[in-house]
Design an enzyme around this catalytic site. Structure first.
Site, short mmCIF file in Angstrom:
data_model
loop_
_atom_site.label_atom_id
_atom_site.label_comp_id
_atom_site.label_asym_id
_atom_site.label_seq_id
_atom_site.Cartn_x
_atom_site.Cartn_y
_atom_site.Cartn_z
N HIS A 12 8.39 -7.43 3.42
CA HIS A 12 8.11 -6.89 1.98
C HIS A 12 8.39 -5.43 1.64
O HIS A 12 8.63 -5.21 0.67
CB HIS A 12 6.54 -7.05 1.98
CG HIS A 12 5.95 -8.46 2.03
ND1 HIS A 12 6.54 -9.59 1.48
CD2 HIS A 12 4.95 -9.16 2.93
CE1 HIS A 12 5.85 -10.67 1.42
NE2 HIS A 12 4.79 -10.27 2.20
N GLU A 57 6.61 -9.79 8.48
CA GLU A 57 6.01 -9.87 7.37
C GLU A 57 6.14 -8.58 6.76
O GLU A 57 6.69 -8.23 5.51
CB GLU A 57 4.79 -10.51 7.28
CG GLU A 57 4.19 -10.89 5.75
CD GLU A 57 2.93 -11.38 5.72
OE1 GLU A 57 2.41 -11.35 4.66
OE2 GLU A 57 2.22 -11.93 6.62
#
Length: 394
Positions: free
Chosen positions: A136, A132
């Site tokens: 991002h 994650e």
């Protein structure tokens, strides 16, 4: 003498890393405990894109690491944008049709690879908070590439403040999306969000490739051309989106008394955003020359690097439920450009812009590398290879 200088340089470098990049043990521990939470209401995802992504993931070999998929997409998008920028460096020159076409394909490939990395992680049993975080981080760097695609296709360099306005709105909107996540602990996708925005940019690039750059100068109404209509509509949609994020920020805090998930004031993330946006607006508007218009690609890349690092810090603060650091050494880049203007251009602006851009990307790269390396060692995994790290005894 040389050894002494080298030792001093190493000491400065180590001090820089310690003050700018290193995470505490508590931050790493909370990062490991982080669980991804998102609400996806994107209408285009549900309409067709999820079916496409489910098909593509079946073509991926099981040995490919999810983060490697994300990185490949980022590199493809970067290369295609750089090719287009070589023809339209100041966002005023038209480019060949194939240049717009390959940029559209590059963005589509990035979008697809960015969407399937999580699916690959679940297929291979390699899901982790690092995925994650890396996802991002790549998204934050892609933001400036997507913005430049629009500017090149519509020749927004011919519009006063056109590239600057589009770039600022893009960075602010992306930052506010993660700001609201820092408050609520949940990433929320609205009906018109990332996928729809990226497909809109792809459509603009394909439309330009098909009809030529001059199509955006077609008169529509009251003397305004097609590009003003498209940009104006996009501006209204963006303001609406930002307004929605602000509403969530001030009303959706899950911490004590409506604070962030770290228990800090919901207003704290405003200061890094101001440190990103305000200096670049001042630099652009206060210059006595056309250097930033002539080199708007370089200026936008510098701006994008600073915005990306500020967003990455916000993402890490959210995932580790930690207080957001307000100062970042990357701000030295834009501050140097401001001081140069204040002291009547001691250094050549173009040269200093190059130095500031290189410095900002170096700062961003070091930060991302050090953070990922710390997290990999803490989780005992590799970032681009599946499987656990080998123990030192082996």
């Amino acid at each position: 003498m040389t050894c002494r200088i080298s030792a001093k340089a190493c000491g400065i470098g180590q001090k820089y890393i310690e003050t700018d990049c290193l995470l505490s043990d508590q931050e790493l521990k909370r990062l490991r405990e982080h669980k991804y939470s998102a609400v996806d209401n994107s209408w285009l995802d549900e309409l067709c894109m999820k079916r496409w992504w489910e098909f593509v993931i079946t073509l991926c070999p099981m040995w490919i690491a999810p983060n490697l998929i994300t990185l490949i997409g980022l590199v493809i998008n970067l290369i295609t944008v750089l090719i287009l920028s070589s023809f339209s460096y100041s966002a005023t020159e038209p480019a060949p049709s194939w240049a717009y076409l390959q940029a559209a394909l590059g963005l589509f490939f990035y979008q697809t690879l960015d969407a399937i990395d999580g699916k690959q992680a679940r297929r291979t049993g390699s899901s982790s908070p690092l995925g994650e975080l890396f996802d991002h981080g790549c998204d934050s760097m892609t933001q400036v590439f997507v913005t430049l695609n629009i500017c090149y296709a519509m020749s927004l360099g011919t519009v006063s403040f056109g590239v600057l306005i589009v770039s600022v709105i893009s960075v602010v909107m992306f930052y506010c999306a993660h700001w609201s996540t820092y408050c609520t602990g949940q990433l929320r996708f609205s009906k018109f969000d990332v996928t729809e925005a990226q497909m809109s940019v792809i459509s603009v690039l394909l439309f330009t490739a098909l009809f030529g750059n001059g199509v955006w100068e077609t008169p529509i109404i009251f003397g305004y051309t097609l590009k003003y209509f498209v940009i104006g509509s996009s501006f209204l949609v963006s303001v609406y989106q930002i307004h929605g994020y602000i509403h969530v920020i001030f009303s959706g805090g899950v911490g004590k008394n409506g604070s962030t998930i770290a228990g800090t004031s919901v207003l704290f993330p405003l200061f890094p955003l101001l440190m990103v946006v305000v200096p670049f607006i001042m630099i652009y508007t206060k210059t006595d020359s056309t250097v930033f218009d002539d080199h708007i690609t370089l200026f936008s890349l510098c701006f994008g690097a600073v915005g990306a690092k500020a967003t990455n810090r916000l993402v890490i603060a959210h995932m580790s439920k930690s207080e957001l650091r307000l100062w970042d050494w990357i701000y030295v880049g834009p501050l140097a450009l401001m001081l140069n203007q204040y002291y009547n251009y001691v250094f050549d602006e173009y040269l200093l812009l190059w130095i500031a851009t290189v410095y900002c990307y170096t700062s961003l790269f070091i930060y991302c590398t050090v953070v990922c390396r710390q997290f990999c060692e803490f989780l005992n995994i590799y970032i681009f290879v599946l499987g656990p790290r080998q123990s030192k005894s082996n």
